[in-house]
Design a protein around this motif. Structure first.
Motif, PDB file in Angstrom:
ATOM      1  N   GLU A 172       0.820  -1.205   0.000  1.00 42.52           N
ATOM      2  CA  GLU A 172       0.000   0.000   0.000  1.00 42.52           C
ATOM      3  C   GLU A 172       0.858   1.262   0.000  1.00 42.52           C
ATOM      4  O   GLU A 172       0.499   2.266  -0.635  1.00 42.52           O
ATOM      5  N   ARG A 181      -3.396   1.847  -7.091  1.00 42.06           N
ATOM      6  CA  ARG A 181      -4.462   1.476  -6.171  1.00 42.06           C
ATOM      7  C   ARG A 181      -4.328  -0.001  -5.814  1.00 42.06           C
ATOM      8  O   ARG A 181      -3.854  -0.811  -6.615  1.00 42.06           O
ATOM      9  N   GLU A 183      -6.348  -3.347  -3.924  1.00 37.71           N
ATOM     10  CA  GLU A 183      -7.481  -4.017  -3.290  1.00 37.71           C
ATOM     11  C   GLU A 183      -6.948  -5.269  -2.621  1.00 37.71           C
ATOM     12  O   GLU A 183      -6.147  -6.003  -3.208  1.00 37.71           O
ATOM     13  N   THR A 184      -7.382  -5.521  -1.372  1.00 34.49           N
ATOM     14  CA  THR A 184      -6.916  -6.688  -0.632  1.00 34.49           C
ATOM     15  C   THR A 184      -8.108  -7.515  -0.170  1.00 34.49           C
ATOM     16  O   THR A 184      -9.081  -6.978   0.368  1.00 34.49           O
ATOM     17  N   ASP A 215      -3.918  -6.931  -4.671  1.00 33.38           N
ATOM     18  CA  ASP A 215      -4.098  -6.706  -6.117  1.00 33.38           C
ATOM     19  C   ASP A 215      -3.828  -5.236  -6.389  1.00 33.38           C
ATOM     20  O   ASP A 215      -4.671  -4.372  -6.143  1.00 33.38           O
TER      21      ASP A 215
END
Length: 463
Positions: A172, A181, A183-184, A215
């Motif tokens: 992050e 960006r 996404e987890t 991701d």
């Protein structure tokens, strides 16, 4: 701190790079006091040596750095960096003797030699500075050094401070630095989102180390490049518990994730025109009542069933779900990196990064880029006759074929079963660790393959 070049206007002393056997020719053009000092020193230009030459006040006025012979340099990745421990502190500029073709590699080696892992203990920070040699793309070399620093720091950090949650935080931070960006998907949500094997491998860990999939996406134009890195933050072996001697370095079992994050940082910092995606399945292969077991049969994201014959062959399981996820998007290129098998170390040792490629053009581009990048790689075969070794009979696949033969190849064949829609796929089975200090490569975490991949991308993706 990431090593950088000294400012171009910095006061810098001249450094003359001298091949072995070339000392007399260089000295002939020098004043008598310099000739006498060099003669008295016994300096020969051997690798890993340097000689400071004093001025009138006694302080260094210049220095010589040994550059050995061509045969010796062929055996040393960063030959000039070997002279740095013998140089006095200060800032230096290359005054003569360094071949133009060698300058990018040796300048990178100089910066990499300045790496220190000082999170837990102060390290000797003395490192001679260097003004970037003229004509080099200094900004690019600094970006490569920064990428390597990130990889080394991640690998060197012990699992207590670099578990799945901390690896997510590092991902992050990288995304925030470059406008990407992330996404987890974490814990039980992995089952809801159909990542069953990532969940199975990581479910025995403590709650704070719950399994997850990161991701990261960056870029909105250009070819699609997806990097997948094994993020096993510590590997006990699971119920097939490793012996203590084999468990000692398992903080580095997330080396694949560390390498793809370093590569991603370089790609973003260089502003390559790609649509980059980074997938990192992050787990701790722990032991508890929730551990997956030998003899279990897991169903993967792709629908293939996998018989578990060794819980210590867990990296390919978490990669398989991530690779299947990557393949669904059909990018132009998928690259996976993992500290996957001891068999790869037996085959090529710790210094080479073995890789597998589904296309000859992909393999040729990687091999061509490796030399200039000072990042050696070696192609291994997807040997089709060994496919039968990963087919156990009661499931589609076996995660750990018996017999012990061709362990790296069978692992690569296993992973290839999960990349069926994307023609261009390369898998790196790396060590990510420098077992003994060498010029430009202190003992510890190491990047293996990213610079070769980076150098090959323009040809592979048409950038």
């Amino acid at each position: 701190m990431t090593p950088t070049f000294a400012a171009a206007d910095a006061e810098a002393l001249p450094l003359h790079v001298i091949e072995q056997g070339g000392v007399d020719a260089w000295a002939e053009a020098q004043p008598e006091p310099v000739r006498a000092w060099v003669a008295a020193s016994g300096f020969t230009g051997a690798l890993n040596t340097a000689l400071a030459i004093p001025g009138e006040g006694g302080a260094p006025a210049m220095a010589l750095a040994g550059y050995g012979t061509p045969a010796q340099r062929a055996r040393t990745r960063f030959a000039l960096a070997g002279a740095l421990p013998a140089l006095p502190p200060g800032t230096w500029r290359i005054a003569s003797g360094l071949p133009e073709a060698d300058a990018p590699r040796e300048a990178l080696g100089w910066l990499l030699a300045g790496y220190r892992f000082d999170r837990y203990k102060a390290q000797d920070a003395r490192h001679p500075g260097l003004v970037a040699p003229e004509g080099l793309d200094a900004a690019r070399i600094e970006i490569l050094a920064a990428a390597e620093t990130l990889t080394r720091d991640l690998v060197n950090t012990p699992a207590a401070d670099m578990g799945p949650a901390e690896l997510q935080a590092a991902c992050e931070r990288l995304a925030a630095d470059h406008g990407a960006r992330v996404e987890t998907v974490t814990g039980e949500a992995l089952l809801e989102r159909n990542f069953p094997m990532i969940h199975a491998v990581g479910r025995a860990a403590a709650a704070h180390a719950a399994p997850r999939l990161m991701d990261l996406r960056w870029g909105d134009a250009g070819p699609r490049l997806t990097l997948v890195g094994k993020g096993v933050c510590f590997d006990t072996g699971g119920l097939n518990l490793k012996p203590g001697a084999s468990m000692g370095l398992m903080k580095k079992d997330m080396g694949g994730a560390a390498n793809v994050l370093g590569l991603a940082q370089a790609i973003m910092a260089l502003g390559l025109k790609v649509r980059l995606r980074v997938l990192i399945p992050a787990v701790e292969n722990a032991v508890s009542g929730a551990s997956f077991r030998p003899g279990d049969i897991l169903t993967s994201r792709k629908g293939l069933s996998v018989e578990i014959n060794n819980t210590d062959a867990e990296g390919r399981l978490v990669l398989a779900d991530a690779l299947a996820f990557a393949d669904e998007e059909m990018p132009d290129l998928i690259v996976s990196m993992a500290t996957l098998t001891g068999a790869a170390r037996v085959a090529v040792g710790p210094d080479l990064a073995p890789f597998y490629a589904t296309e000859d053009r992909l393999a040729e581009a990687l091999q061509a880029a490796a030399g200039p990048a000072a990042d050696p790689v070696w192609r291994m075969p997807f040997h089709e006759p060994y496919e039968a070794m990963i087919e156990p009979g009661i499931a589609d696949l076996d995660n750990a074929p018996s017999g012990g033969f061709a362990g790296s190849i069978t692992a690569a064949l296993f992973l290839r079963r999960f990349v069926t829609a994307t023609p261009a796929y390369a898998h790196f089975d790396i060590y990510s660790w420098q077992p003994a200090a060498a010029p430009g490569r202190p003992k510890g975490g190491l990047g293996q393959g990213p610079r070769a991949i980076l150098g090959a991308l323009p040809g592979i993706l048409g950038l």
